[in-house]
Write a protein that holds these residues in place. Sequence first.
Motif, PDB file in Angstrom:
ATOM      1  N   GLY A  33       0.796  -1.215   0.000  1.00  0.00           N
ATOM      2  CA  GLY A  33       0.000   0.000   0.000  1.00  0.00           C
ATOM      3  C   GLY A  33       0.829   1.266   0.000  1.00  0.00           C
ATOM      4  N   GLY A  34       2.095   1.174   0.337  1.00  0.00           N
ATOM      5  CA  GLY A  34       2.961   2.339   0.377  1.00  0.00           C
ATOM      6  C   GLY A  34       4.293   1.985   0.998  1.00  0.00           C
ATOM      7  N   GLY A  35       5.146   2.987   1.152  1.00  0.00           N
ATOM      8  CA  GLY A  35       6.487   2.750   1.663  1.00  0.00           C
ATOM      9  C   GLY A  35       6.704   3.302   3.055  1.00  0.00           C
ATOM     10  N   ALA A  36       7.648   4.218   3.179  1.00  0.00           N
ATOM     11  CA  ALA A  36       8.048   4.724   4.492  1.00  0.00           C
ATOM     12  C   ALA A  36       6.902   5.415   5.223  1.00  0.00           C
ATOM     13  N   LEU A  37       5.987   6.038   4.499  1.00  0.00           N
ATOM     14  CA  LEU A  37       4.872   6.713   5.159  1.00  0.00           C
ATOM     15  C   LEU A  37       3.958   5.713   5.853  1.00  0.00           C
ATOM     16  N   VAL A  38       3.674   4.582   5.199  1.00  0.00           N
ATOM     17  CA  VAL A  38       2.850   3.550   5.822  1.00  0.00           C
ATOM     18  C   VAL A  38       3.616   2.861   6.948  1.00  0.00           C
ATOM     19  N   ASP A  39       4.889   2.577   6.722  1.00  0.00           N
ATOM     20  CA  ASP A  39       5.696   1.812   7.686  1.00  0.00           C
ATOM     21  C   ASP A  39       6.084   2.672   8.891  1.00  0.00           C
ATOM     22  N   LEU A  40       6.969   3.634   8.706  1.00  0.00           N
ATOM     23  CA  LEU A  40       7.436   4.471   9.808  1.00  0.00           C
ATOM     24  C   LEU A  40       6.450   5.584  10.138  1.00  0.00           C
ATOM     25  N   GLY A  41       5.824   6.147   9.114  1.00  0.00           N
ATOM     26  CA  GLY A  41       4.899   7.256   9.330  1.00  0.00           C
ATOM     27  C   GLY A  41       3.718   6.882  10.197  1.00  0.00           C
ATOM     28  N   TRP A  42       3.271   5.631  10.097  1.00  0.00           N
ATOM     29  CA  TRP A  42       2.153   5.181  10.935  1.00  0.00           C
ATOM     30  C   TRP A  42       2.509   5.344  12.414  1.00  0.00           C
ATOM     31  N   HIS A  43       3.713   4.908  12.806  1.00  0.00           N
ATOM     32  CA  HIS A  43       4.129   5.018  14.204  1.00  0.00           C
ATOM     33  C   HIS A  43       4.263   6.483  14.631  1.00  0.00           C
ATOM     34  N   LEU A  44       4.744   7.324  13.729  1.00  0.00           N
ATOM     35  CA  LEU A  44       4.847   8.741  14.050  1.00  0.00           C
ATOM     36  C   LEU A  44       3.467   9.357  14.246  1.00  0.00           C
ATOM     37  N   LEU A  45       2.510   8.970  13.411  1.00  0.00           N
ATOM     38  CA  LEU A  45       1.150   9.483  13.565  1.00  0.00           C
ATOM     39  C   LEU A  45       0.516   8.970  14.852  1.00  0.00           C
ATOM     40  N   ASP A  46       0.800   7.724  15.217  1.00  0.00           N
ATOM     41  CA  ASP A  46       0.320   7.205  16.497  1.00  0.00           C
ATOM     42  C   ASP A  46       0.850   8.048  17.654  1.00  0.00           C
ATOM     43  N   THR A  47       2.031   8.621  17.481  1.00  0.00           N
ATOM     44  CA  THR A  47       2.620   9.465  18.511  1.00  0.00           C
ATOM     45  C   THR A  47       2.045  10.874  18.486  1.00  0.00           C
ATOM     46  N   VAL A  48       1.901  11.436  17.299  1.00  0.00           N
ATOM     47  CA  VAL A  48       1.573  12.865  17.198  1.00  0.00           C
ATOM     48  C   VAL A  48       0.081  13.158  17.318  1.00  0.00           C
ATOM     49  N   LEU A  49      -0.786  12.289  16.824  1.00  0.00           N
ATOM     50  CA  LEU A  49      -2.210  12.617  16.809  1.00  0.00           C
ATOM     51  C   LEU A  49      -2.789  12.798  18.213  1.00  0.00           C
ATOM     52  N   PRO A  50      -2.461  11.938  19.198  1.00  0.00           N
ATOM     53  CA  PRO A  50      -2.964  12.209  20.554  1.00  0.00           C
ATOM     54  C   PRO A  50      -2.458  13.534  21.123  1.00  0.00           C
ATOM     55  N   LEU A  51      -1.248  13.940  20.748  1.00  0.00           N
ATOM     56  CA  LEU A  51      -0.705  15.206  21.237  1.00  0.00           C
ATOM     57  C   LEU A  51      -1.462  16.400  20.663  1.00  0.00           C
ATOM     58  N   LEU A  52      -2.023  16.233  19.471  1.00  0.00           N
ATOM     59  CA  LEU A  52      -2.780  17.321  18.835  1.00  0.00           C
ATOM     60  C   LEU A  52      -4.192  17.439  19.385  1.00  0.00           C
ATOM     61  N   GLY A  53      -4.646  16.421  20.119  1.00  0.00           N
ATOM     62  CA  GLY A  53      -5.985  16.471  20.674  1.00  0.00           C
ATOM     63  C   GLY A  53      -7.023  15.845  19.767  1.00  0.00           C
ATOM     64  N   PRO A  54      -8.303  15.892  20.184  1.00  0.00           N
ATOM     65  CA  PRO A  54      -9.358  15.179  19.452  1.00  0.00           C
ATOM     66  C   PRO A  54      -9.854  15.875  18.193  1.00  0.00           C
ATOM     67  N   ALA A  55      -9.435  17.109  17.947  1.00  0.00           N
ATOM     68  CA  ALA A  55      -9.948  17.835  16.781  1.00  0.00           C
ATOM     69  C   ALA A  55      -9.609  17.105  15.489  1.00  0.00           C
ATOM     70  N   SER A  56     -10.477  17.210  14.514  1.00  0.00           N
ATOM     71  CA  SER A  56     -10.274  16.554  13.220  1.00  0.00           C
ATOM     72  C   SER A  56      -9.127  17.209  12.458  1.00  0.00           C
ATOM     73  N   ILE A  57      -8.524  16.448  11.542  1.00  0.00           N
ATOM     74  CA  ILE A  57      -7.476  16.982  10.678  1.00  0.00           C
ATOM     75  C   ILE A  57      -8.131  17.727   9.525  1.00  0.00           C
ATOM     76  N   ALA A  58      -8.007  19.039   9.536  1.00  0.00           N
ATOM     77  CA  ALA A  58      -8.650  19.857   8.512  1.00  0.00           C
ATOM     78  C   ALA A  58      -7.881  19.822   7.193  1.00  0.00           C
ATOM     79  N   HIS A  59      -6.559  19.806   7.274  1.00  0.00           N
ATOM     80  CA  HIS A  59      -5.730  19.827   6.070  1.00  0.00           C
ATOM     81  C   HIS A  59      -4.558  18.867   6.253  1.00  0.00           C
ATOM     82  N   ALA A  60      -4.206  18.157   5.189  1.00  0.00           N
ATOM     83  CA  ALA A  60      -3.055  17.253   5.191  1.00  0.00           C
ATOM     84  C   ALA A  60      -2.402  17.319   3.822  1.00  0.00           C
ATOM     85  N   VAL A  61      -1.153  17.764   3.777  1.00  0.00           N
ATOM     86  CA  VAL A  61      -0.416  17.848   2.519  1.00  0.00           C
ATOM     87  C   VAL A  61       0.938  17.189   2.724  1.00  0.00           C
ATOM     88  N   GLY A  62       1.599  16.832   1.620  1.00  0.00           N
ATOM     89  CA  GLY A  62       2.903  16.212   1.765  1.00  0.00           C
ATOM     90  C   GLY A  62       3.556  15.900   0.444  1.00  0.00           C
TER      91      GLY A  62
END
Length: 225
Positions: A33-62
């Motif tokens: 399904g993808g490379g480093a974003l799916v593999d390593l990025g998933w763990h980073l998102l698991d770390t960062v999303l709780p820190l950002l709080g429950p608000a929805s992600i309004a914008h995502a670019v990359g």
Amino acid sequence: ADIGPVRHVDVAWVRARGVPDAGGWFTRRDLSGGGALVDLGWHLLDTVLPLLGPASIAHAVGSVSDDFVNDDAARAAWRGTAGTGGRGDVEDTARAFLLTADGASAALHACWASHEARDRTTVSVHGTAGSVTLRCTFGFSPNRDATPELTRTRDGETVRLPLPAEPIGAEYDRQLDALPGLLADPASRGVAAADARRTIDAIERVYRCARPTPPVPALAGARDR
């Protein structure tokens, strides 16, 4: 808690050389399904999303790139596995920027290989009253910083905060120790699926931005119809 409400989080997991199973399923988009974003990025998102709080992600670019994925010198030697010899068609590097509905932001950098000397993971949390930064290495790579470091910066002064010494992999043991209690708690039902859905949504939106669909040429004479 002593740095106030979170305004921004920087997270990065940058490997010096760590492309997994070159030519194998890890580097085939039809299987992974993808490379480093799916593999390593998933763990980073698991770390960062709780820190950002429950608000929805309004914008995502990359953006994504694949400068190392087919370079034999960039393979993850510690895995002890050989690829199939085929060529990978996924990214080895991904960069993303997220903005929540209430204005908090996050920058993410995940790469399997780079020009760095060591594999490193960095988490920096910026609040209204200061910032804290953790420098360490996620995972089991032997090409790592010897010890993690946690610092806090406030009013122009940076201090190092104490961290307990623990063996590599202790964090995974703690997760397994916590699992039975989570499974037995009715309040935990559906939480993991909801968290995964939020993570997948962010990943897919970054991919849509990084891999835009080529424009379809208009048929000749279409304006006259």
